[in-house]
Design a protein around this motif. Structure first.
Motif, mmCIF file in Angstrom:
data_model
loop_
_atom_site.group_PDB
_atom_site.id
_atom_site.type_symbol
_atom_site.label_atom_id
_atom_site.label_comp_id
_atom_site.label_asym_id
_atom_site.label_seq_id
_atom_site.Cartn_x
_atom_site.Cartn_y
_atom_site.Cartn_z
ATOM 1 N N ARG A 138 0.846 -1.197 0.000
ATOM 2 C CA ARG A 138 0.000 0.000 0.000
ATOM 3 C C ARG A 138 0.881 1.247 0.000
ATOM 4 O O ARG A 138 2.061 1.192 0.327
ATOM 5 C CB ARG A 138 -0.956 0.010 1.209
ATOM 6 N N TYR A 139 0.254 2.350 -0.368
ATOM 7 C CA TYR A 139 0.950 3.635 -0.426
ATOM 8 C C TYR A 139 0.236 4.660 0.442
ATOM 9 O O TYR A 139 -0.991 4.703 0.474
ATOM 10 C CB TYR A 139 0.946 4.190 -1.858
ATOM 11 N N GLN A 140 1.024 5.485 1.128
ATOM 12 C CA GLN A 140 0.498 6.709 1.735
ATOM 13 C C GLN A 140 1.279 7.837 1.064
ATOM 14 O O GLN A 140 2.481 7.955 1.289
ATOM 15 C CB GLN A 140 0.723 6.704 3.252
ATOM 16 N N GLU A 141 0.608 8.598 0.219
ATOM 17 C CA GLU A 141 1.283 9.645 -0.555
ATOM 18 C C GLU A 141 0.683 10.988 -0.238
ATOM 19 O O GLU A 141 -0.536 11.128 -0.224
ATOM 20 C CB GLU A 141 1.142 9.374 -2.053
ATOM 21 N N PHE A 142 1.541 11.957 -0.023
ATOM 22 C CA PHE A 142 1.054 13.273 0.379
ATOM 23 C C PHE A 142 1.779 14.377 -0.378
ATOM 24 O O PHE A 142 3.009 14.433 -0.383
ATOM 25 C CB PHE A 142 1.216 13.461 1.897
ATOM 26 N N ALA A 143 0.983 15.242 -0.999
ATOM 27 C CA ALA A 143 1.518 16.419 -1.682
ATOM 28 C C ALA A 143 1.962 17.431 -0.629
ATOM 29 O O ALA A 143 1.535 17.357 0.530
ATOM 30 C CB ALA A 143 0.430 17.016 -2.576
ATOM 31 N N PRO A 144 2.823 18.402 -1.020
ATOM 32 C CA PRO A 144 3.345 19.361 -0.034
ATOM 33 C C PRO A 144 2.249 20.034 0.792
ATOM 34 O O PRO A 144 2.389 20.176 2.013
ATOM 35 C CB PRO A 144 4.077 20.389 -0.895
ATOM 36 N N GLU A 145 1.134 20.389 0.142
ATOM 37 C CA GLU A 145 0.091 21.138 0.870
ATOM 38 C C GLU A 145 -0.666 20.247 1.861
ATOM 39 O O GLU A 145 -1.422 20.743 2.697
ATOM 40 C CB GLU A 145 -0.873 21.819 -0.102
ATOM 41 N N GLN A 146 -0.466 18.918 1.784
ATOM 42 C CA GLN A 146 -1.137 18.008 2.725
ATOM 43 C C GLN A 146 -0.294 17.724 3.967
ATOM 44 O O GLN A 146 -0.737 17.007 4.863
ATOM 45 C CB GLN A 146 -1.453 16.679 2.029
ATOM 46 N N LEU A 147 0.930 18.263 3.997
ATOM 47 C CA LEU A 147 1.814 18.041 5.142
ATOM 48 C C LEU A 147 1.769 19.270 6.028
ATOM 49 O O LEU A 147 2.208 20.352 5.633
ATOM 50 C CB LEU A 147 3.241 17.759 4.669
ATOM 51 N N PRO A 148 1.217 19.157 7.230
ATOM 52 C CA PRO A 148 1.027 20.334 8.068
ATOM 53 C C PRO A 148 2.355 20.865 8.618
ATOM 54 O O PRO A 148 3.314 20.108 8.797
ATOM 55 C CB PRO A 148 0.139 19.825 9.202
ATOM 56 N N VAL A 149 2.380 22.165 8.882
ATOM 57 C CA VAL A 149 3.576 22.813 9.426
ATOM 58 C C VAL A 149 3.219 23.456 10.756
ATOM 59 O O VAL A 149 2.235 24.195 10.854
ATOM 60 C CB VAL A 149 4.126 23.866 8.441
ATOM 61 N N ALA A 150 4.006 23.150 11.775
ATOM 62 C CA ALA A 150 3.825 23.763 13.094
ATOM 63 C C ALA A 150 4.868 24.871 13.272
ATOM 64 O O ALA A 150 5.952 24.810 12.690
ATOM 65 C CB ALA A 150 3.985 22.710 14.187
ATOM 66 N N ALA A 151 4.520 25.879 14.063
ATOM 67 C CA ALA A 151 5.471 26.946 14.406
ATOM 68 C C ALA A 151 5.546 27.001 15.933
ATOM 69 O O ALA A 151 4.952 27.863 16.568
ATOM 70 C CB ALA A 151 5.008 28.275 13.820
ATOM 71 N N PRO A 152 6.269 26.035 16.548
ATOM 72 C CA PRO A 152 6.187 25.862 17.995
ATOM 73 C C PRO A 152 6.992 26.872 18.816
ATOM 74 O O PRO A 152 6.810 26.957 20.026
ATOM 75 C CB PRO A 152 6.741 24.453 18.206
ATOM 76 N N ALA A 153 7.892 27.634 18.178
ATOM 77 C CA ALA A 153 8.698 28.617 18.914
ATOM 78 C C ALA A 153 9.176 29.684 17.938
ATOM 79 O O ALA A 153 9.082 29.505 16.717
ATOM 80 C CB ALA A 153 9.890 27.936 19.585
ATOM 81 N N ASP A 154 9.686 30.794 18.465
ATOM 82 C CA ASP A 154 10.201 31.862 17.593
ATOM 83 C C ASP A 154 11.302 31.318 16.693
ATOM 84 O O ASP A 154 12.244 30.682 17.181
ATOM 85 C CB ASP A 154 10.791 32.999 18.445
ATOM 86 N N GLY A 155 11.168 31.572 15.385
ATOM 87 C CA GLY A 155 12.219 31.165 14.454
ATOM 88 C C GLY A 155 12.270 29.678 14.192
ATOM 89 O O GLY A 155 13.259 29.166 13.657
ATOM 90 N N VAL A 156 11.191 28.949 14.559
ATOM 91 C CA VAL A 156 11.178 27.489 14.375
ATOM 92 C C VAL A 156 9.942 27.089 13.571
ATOM 93 O O VAL A 156 8.815 27.442 13.943
ATOM 94 C CB VAL A 156 11.139 26.755 15.743
ATOM 95 N N THR A 157 10.144 26.373 12.470
ATOM 96 C CA THR A 157 9.012 25.766 11.764
ATOM 97 C C THR A 157 9.306 24.276 11.598
ATOM 98 O O THR A 157 10.441 23.879 11.353
ATOM 99 C CB THR A 157 8.759 26.394 10.377
ATOM 100 N N VAL A 158 8.257 23.490 11.758
ATOM 101 C CA VAL A 158 8.414 22.039 11.706
ATOM 102 C C VAL A 158 7.366 21.465 10.762
ATOM 103 O O VAL A 158 6.164 21.608 11.002
ATOM 104 C CB VAL A 158 8.232 21.406 13.112
ATOM 105 N N LYS A 159 7.830 20.829 9.686
ATOM 106 C CA LYS A 159 6.911 20.096 8.814
ATOM 107 C C LYS A 159 6.710 18.725 9.439
ATOM 108 O O LYS A 159 7.672 17.994 9.693
ATOM 109 C CB LYS A 159 7.477 19.967 7.406
ATOM 110 N N VAL A 160 5.436 18.389 9.726
ATOM 111 C CA VAL A 160 5.130 17.157 10.462
ATOM 112 C C VAL A 160 4.678 16.080 9.472
ATOM 113 O O VAL A 160 3.557 16.122 8.963
ATOM 114 C CB VAL A 160 4.045 17.409 11.536
ATOM 115 N N ILE A 161 5.575 15.148 9.196
ATOM 116 C CA ILE A 161 5.274 14.048 8.268
ATOM 117 C C ILE A 161 4.616 12.904 9.037
ATOM 118 O O ILE A 161 3.626 12.325 8.612
ATOM 119 C CB ILE A 161 6.564 13.604 7.557
ATOM 120 N N ALA A 162 5.174 12.581 10.201
ATOM 121 C CA ALA A 162 4.586 11.568 11.094
ATOM 122 C C ALA A 162 4.825 12.029 12.528
ATOM 123 O O ALA A 162 5.817 12.705 12.802
ATOM 124 C CB ALA A 162 5.216 10.203 10.854
ATOM 125 N N GLY A 163 3.912 11.651 13.422
ATOM 126 C CA GLY A 163 4.005 12.117 14.803
ATOM 127 C C GLY A 163 3.250 13.419 14.973
ATOM 128 O O GLY A 163 2.456 13.811 14.106
#
Length: 285
Positions: A138-163
């Motif tokens: 099976r496949y789990q495929e995600f385009a860039p816009e489907q991967l959420p981005v968190a901004a948990p602190a000043d100057g920090v961005t995190v693209k969350v693929i899993a977790g």
């Protein structure tokens, strides 16, 4: 778990990748799966590819089989088309992720959809437990816009693929290894703290700039293109160097099962490995 109960994660060991080539001669850097670090349960391999030279990637990865594990392709730059012998096909564009569960077997190819420009990204192999090695692919495929981005602190961005980060959950689901896969961008001097899942094996790989891991006397710097095995605690503290940093942080629950591995097949016993070769040769993938 209360913050007071947690201990700081630290760098237990660092590893530098080795030049390698795969497919029809694609040049890459093998970070996990080399003699220095053959594996990190449940992770079997980590390749980084990154080049502006078309001749390093144009030949691509023609048809090849897999059985018994998962491949995770994360594209940073460039475009790659994948096809398999079950009729699946798709285009990996910059920022996209493909999490492929090979299961009982498939034959697939990944070929560049570009003749010039930069191609950059990662391929990670994640083992499957014995009970799931022969599942349907099976496949789990995600385009860039489907991967959420968190901004948990000043100057920090995190693209969350899993977790998850601050309640922002990645789209990948894999109960067997409960993975975390984060792409972290730190501005110069930015700091971030993250609670790692308990009992997981964890690594960080800096692919731009450098980042300090830990606090005070225990802090160690992770240089560009270095992988750090993390241990000692669940409380991860990161601080970027003067140029900022980009790194992937990956964690997975270890399977603690025997590994019988040869090329594109990863099973639990030698007999299962031999059977994989027979099944492939007899067209049962």
């Amino acid at each position: 778990m209360h913050a007071s109960d947690t201990q700081d994660a630290r760098i237990v060991r660092t590893v530098r990748g080795m030049p390698a080539s795969d497919g029809a001669g694609v040049k890459l850097t093998r970070v996990i799966g080399s003699p220095q670090l053959p594996d990190l349960d449940p992770f079997l391999l980590l390749d980084e590819f990154g080049t502006d030279r078309a001749e390093d990637y144009l030949a691509g990865f023609p048809e090849h089989p897999h059985r018994g594990f998962e491949t995770v392709t994360y594209m940073l730059d460039g475009r790659m088309r994948h096809r398999d012998n079950h009729g699946n096909e798709g285009l990996l564009v910059p920022g996209s992720v493909q999490w492929m569960t090979a299961g009982r077997g498939l034959v697939h190819s990944e070929m560049p959809e570009q003749e010039e420009g930069r191609m950059r990204g990662f391929q990670l192999w994640v083992n499957l437990p014995a009970r799931e090695k022969m599942t349907a692919p099976r496949y789990q495929e995600f385009a860039p816009e489907q991967l959420p981005v968190a901004a948990p602190a000043d100057g920090v961005t995190v693209k969350v693929i899993a977790g998850s980060v601050d309640g922002v959950a990645g789209p990948i689901s894999q109960p067997a290894t409960d993975p975390v896969y984060l792409d972290i961008v730190l501005a110069p001097g930015a700091r971030w703290q993250y609670l790692l899942p308990e009992g997981h094996n964890v690594f960080a790989y800096a692919y731009e700039g450098e980042v300090s891991v830990g606090e005070g006397d225990d802090a160690r710097v992770l240089a560009t293109q270095e992988l750090a095995l993390l241990g000692g605690g669940d409380h991860l503290r990161l601080a970027a160097g003067a140029a900022g940093a980009r790194l992937i942080l990956v964690a997975g629950r270890p399977l603690r099962e025997p590994v019988a591995r040869h090329g594109p097949f990863v099973m639990n016993t030698r007999e299962e490995l031999m059977q994989a070769f027979v099944d492939f040769q007899e067209g049962r993938f």
